[in-house]
Design a protein around this motif. Structure first.
Motif, short mmCIF file in Angstrom:
data_model
loop_
_atom_site.label_atom_id
_atom_site.label_comp_id
_atom_site.label_asym_id
_atom_site.label_seq_id
_atom_site.Cartn_x
_atom_site.Cartn_y
_atom_site.Cartn_z
N GLU A 15 0.83 -1.19 0.00
CA GLU A 15 0.00 0.00 0.00
C GLU A 15 0.87 1.24 0.00
O GLU A 15 2.04 1.20 0.38
N VAL A 16 0.29 2.33 -0.48
CA VAL A 16 0.95 3.63 -0.45
C VAL A 16 0.42 4.36 0.78
O VAL A 16 -0.75 4.73 0.83
N VAL A 17 1.28 4.55 1.77
CA VAL A 17 0.87 5.07 3.08
C VAL A 17 0.89 6.60 3.09
O VAL A 17 1.88 7.22 2.69
N ARG A 18 -0.19 7.19 3.58
CA ARG A 18 -0.21 8.64 3.72
C ARG A 18 0.47 9.03 5.04
O ARG A 18 0.21 8.44 6.08
N VAL A 19 1.35 10.04 4.98
CA VAL A 19 1.99 10.57 6.18
C VAL A 19 1.59 12.04 6.33
O VAL A 19 1.65 12.81 5.38
N ASP A 20 1.19 12.40 7.56
CA ASP A 20 0.72 13.76 7.83
C ASP A 20 1.56 14.48 8.87
O ASP A 20 1.45 15.70 9.01
N THR A 21 2.38 13.74 9.62
CA THR A 21 3.17 14.36 10.68
C THR A 21 4.63 13.95 10.55
O THR A 21 4.96 12.94 9.90
N VAL A 45 8.14 8.79 -2.55
CA VAL A 45 7.09 9.66 -1.99
C VAL A 45 6.37 10.41 -3.11
O VAL A 45 7.00 11.15 -3.88
N ALA A 46 5.06 10.24 -3.16
CA ALA A 46 4.23 11.03 -4.08
C ALA A 46 3.74 12.26 -3.31
O ALA A 46 3.20 12.14 -2.21
N VAL A 47 3.96 13.43 -3.89
CA VAL A 47 3.53 14.69 -3.27
C VAL A 47 2.34 15.20 -4.08
O VAL A 47 2.51 15.60 -5.25
N LEU A 48 1.16 15.20 -3.47
CA LEU A 48 -0.08 15.48 -4.20
C LEU A 48 -0.84 16.65 -3.58
O LEU A 48 -0.49 17.15 -2.50
N ASP A 49 -1.91 17.06 -4.25
CA ASP A 49 -2.80 18.09 -3.75
C ASP A 49 -4.18 17.46 -3.54
O ASP A 49 -4.96 17.32 -4.50
N PRO A 50 -4.51 17.08 -2.29
CA PRO A 50 -5.77 16.38 -2.02
C PRO A 50 -7.02 17.20 -2.33
O PRO A 50 -8.12 16.65 -2.41
N ALA A 51 -6.86 18.52 -2.50
CA ALA A 51 -8.02 19.36 -2.82
C ALA A 51 -8.66 18.92 -4.13
O ALA A 51 -9.88 19.04 -4.31
N ASP A 52 -7.86 18.44 -5.04
CA ASP A 52 -8.38 17.92 -6.30
C ASP A 52 -8.56 16.41 -6.13
O ASP A 52 -7.67 15.62 -6.40
N GLU A 53 -9.74 16.01 -5.65
CA GLU A 53 -9.98 14.63 -5.27
C GLU A 53 -9.88 13.66 -6.46
O GLU A 53 -9.32 12.57 -6.34
N GLU A 54 -10.42 14.09 -7.59
CA GLU A 54 -10.42 13.21 -8.76
C GLU A 54 -8.98 12.95 -9.25
O GLU A 54 -8.60 11.81 -9.51
N TRP A 95 2.85 8.80 0.53
CA TRP A 95 2.39 10.00 -0.14
C TRP A 95 2.02 11.03 0.92
O TRP A 95 1.72 10.69 2.07
N LEU A 96 2.08 12.30 0.54
CA LEU A 96 1.73 13.37 1.47
C LEU A 96 1.12 14.54 0.69
O LEU A 96 1.22 14.61 -0.54
N SER A 97 0.51 15.44 1.44
CA SER A 97 -0.12 16.62 0.85
C SER A 97 0.92 17.73 0.70
O SER A 97 1.45 18.23 1.71
#
Length: 405
Positions: free
Chosen positions: A278-284, A301-310, A335-337
């Motif tokens: 799995e690709v784990v989300r890290v927030d802290t 690490v994938a660096v994404l913008d979760p505001a664009d959900e699609e 992955w992270l925001s």
């Protein structure tokens, strides 16, 4: 009617011309060596075999449109045929794999390199298999290429004073060639390299009548195999690469994967059930330390913008496809925001536009940034280059990036 007939002839000629053009273009796209060629065709996903293998490799880096490459191809093909069972002959199509060719400093075509039988320390990625290549600058004839490759073969065949130690080995598979000649055949050297650590090889002179009698040898040359359990079998086939390789493969245990002694010891343990990737989300920062810095190895690490959900869902699907592919055990997948962690983005000096994809090595304090369309196949090729240690990709860090709290 004459005009109509002439038109039909021209139409047929045009169709034939397009068919010929398609055939030529198709041949160029396929490269210089077909599927039935003895030349091994390499790409970024298979090139690691060169580093892991115990054989000598001769590799041609070429372009299908290059006139000198076309002129060389018959000799390269002939060399590959003559070196079967002795050394590996391969080719890389630089039109299709430009980044792989640039990694090895290819600036003109064809470029010929020899990768030796022995491994050396990887200057780009510690612990990963590596061979330091040498440029081949000799004559571009099959005979010269074959002689050069044979001259680079290691000699793992015991002879002379080393025979006593060889014969004293217990619990190992042995292959012994009884011969009237003193020179070790290149095919035997090649087989000794191919089956290194799986079959021990020796050559015994025909004058050693006591040993010949012990193994029931009455004519020369004769190859005899003594299995680890002590049973003896004489090879009855032709002394040619294909049948000899098939015979010895039935005797030799399977190849162990390359790696450290610790890794090999761990591999012998009972296998644990494989957990889904799995690709784990890290927030802290604490999560990032736990999932990346403290785990060892490298993190993708994938660096994404979760505001664009699609778009995020689409990018995560691509990232997961990469994680579940051939590299699934070689990286930690995270992955992270990006918008929520500007410090991480700024410290890596990556573009603030998302998505971004980076590989981090916490221990070495280096990273590599992927540039291109966020697609699984292209990211996978990028990871191949990272694992091969491409100097052009690696960027040093003063310290590891941090996540905003």
């Amino acid at each position: 009617r004459r005009s109509s007939s002439r038109g039909a002839v021209m139409a047929r000629a045009t169709v034939a011309l397009f068919a010929l053009f398609a055939l030529v273009c198709g041949a160029q796209a396929a490269g210089l060596y077909g599927s039935n060629s003895n030349v091994i065709q390499l790409n970024p996903s298979t090139f690691h075999e060169v580093f892991k293998d115990s054989n000598v490799w001769m590799v041609e880096f070429y372009a299908p449109w290059c006139g000198h490459c076309k002129n060389l191809s018959p000799a390269w093909e002939q060399a590959a045929t003559q070196l079967q069972g002795v050394a590996k002959v391969a080719a890389v199509n630089c039109d299709e794999h430009q980044q792989l060719c640039s990694m090895f400093g290819v600036q003109g075509f064809p470029t010929l390199k020899l990768f030796p039988a022995y491994q050396s320390e990887n200057p780009h990625q510690k612990g990963m298999p590596w061979k330091e290549p040498e440029d081949y600058r000799g004559a571009r004839t099959a005979a010269a290429i074959v002689n050069y490759a044979v001259g680079q073969l290691p000699n793992y065949v015991a002879t002379g004073k080393k025979l006593d130690a060889f014969l004293g080995k217990e619990g190992v598979n042995k292959a012994i060639l009884f011969s009237e000649k003193s020179t070790v055949p290149k095919l035997l050297k090649g087989m000794a390299a191919e089956f290194k650590d799986r079959i021990a090889f020796a050559q015994v002179p025909s004058s050693n009548t006591a040993l010949a009698e012990q193994y029931g040898v009455e004519s020369f040359p004769k190859l005899v195999v003594e299995r680890a359990d002590g049973s003896v079998e004489a090879y009855a086939g032709m002394f040619k690469p294909a049948p000899l390789l098939a015979f010895l493969s039935e005797i030799a245990p399977a190849k162990e994967s390359s790696g450290s002694g610790k890794a090999k010891a761990e591999a012998k343990k009972a296998p644990e059930p494989e957990r889904p990737v799995e690709v784990v989300r890290v927030d802290t920062q604490e999560q990032f330390e736990k999932e990346c810095a403290q785990r060892g190895g490298m993190c993708a690490v994938a660096v994404l913008d979760p505001a664009d959900e699609e778009a995020t869902a689409r990018y995560l699907e691509a990232a997961l496809a990469v994680a579940q592919g051939s590299h699934k055990k070689q990286f930690r997948w995270l992955w992270l925001s990006g918008p929520d962690h500007p410090s991480f983005v700024n410290e890596l000096r990556i573009d603030s536009g998302f998505p971004q994809y980076v590989v981090l090595n916490p221990k070495r304090k280096v990273y590599a940034q992927f540039v291109g369309a966020f697609e699984a196949e292209k990211i996978d090729t990028f990871l191949d280059r990272v694992l091969l240690g491409s100097r052009r990709l690696i960027i040093e860090l003063d310290q590891m990036p941090t996540l905003d709290q």
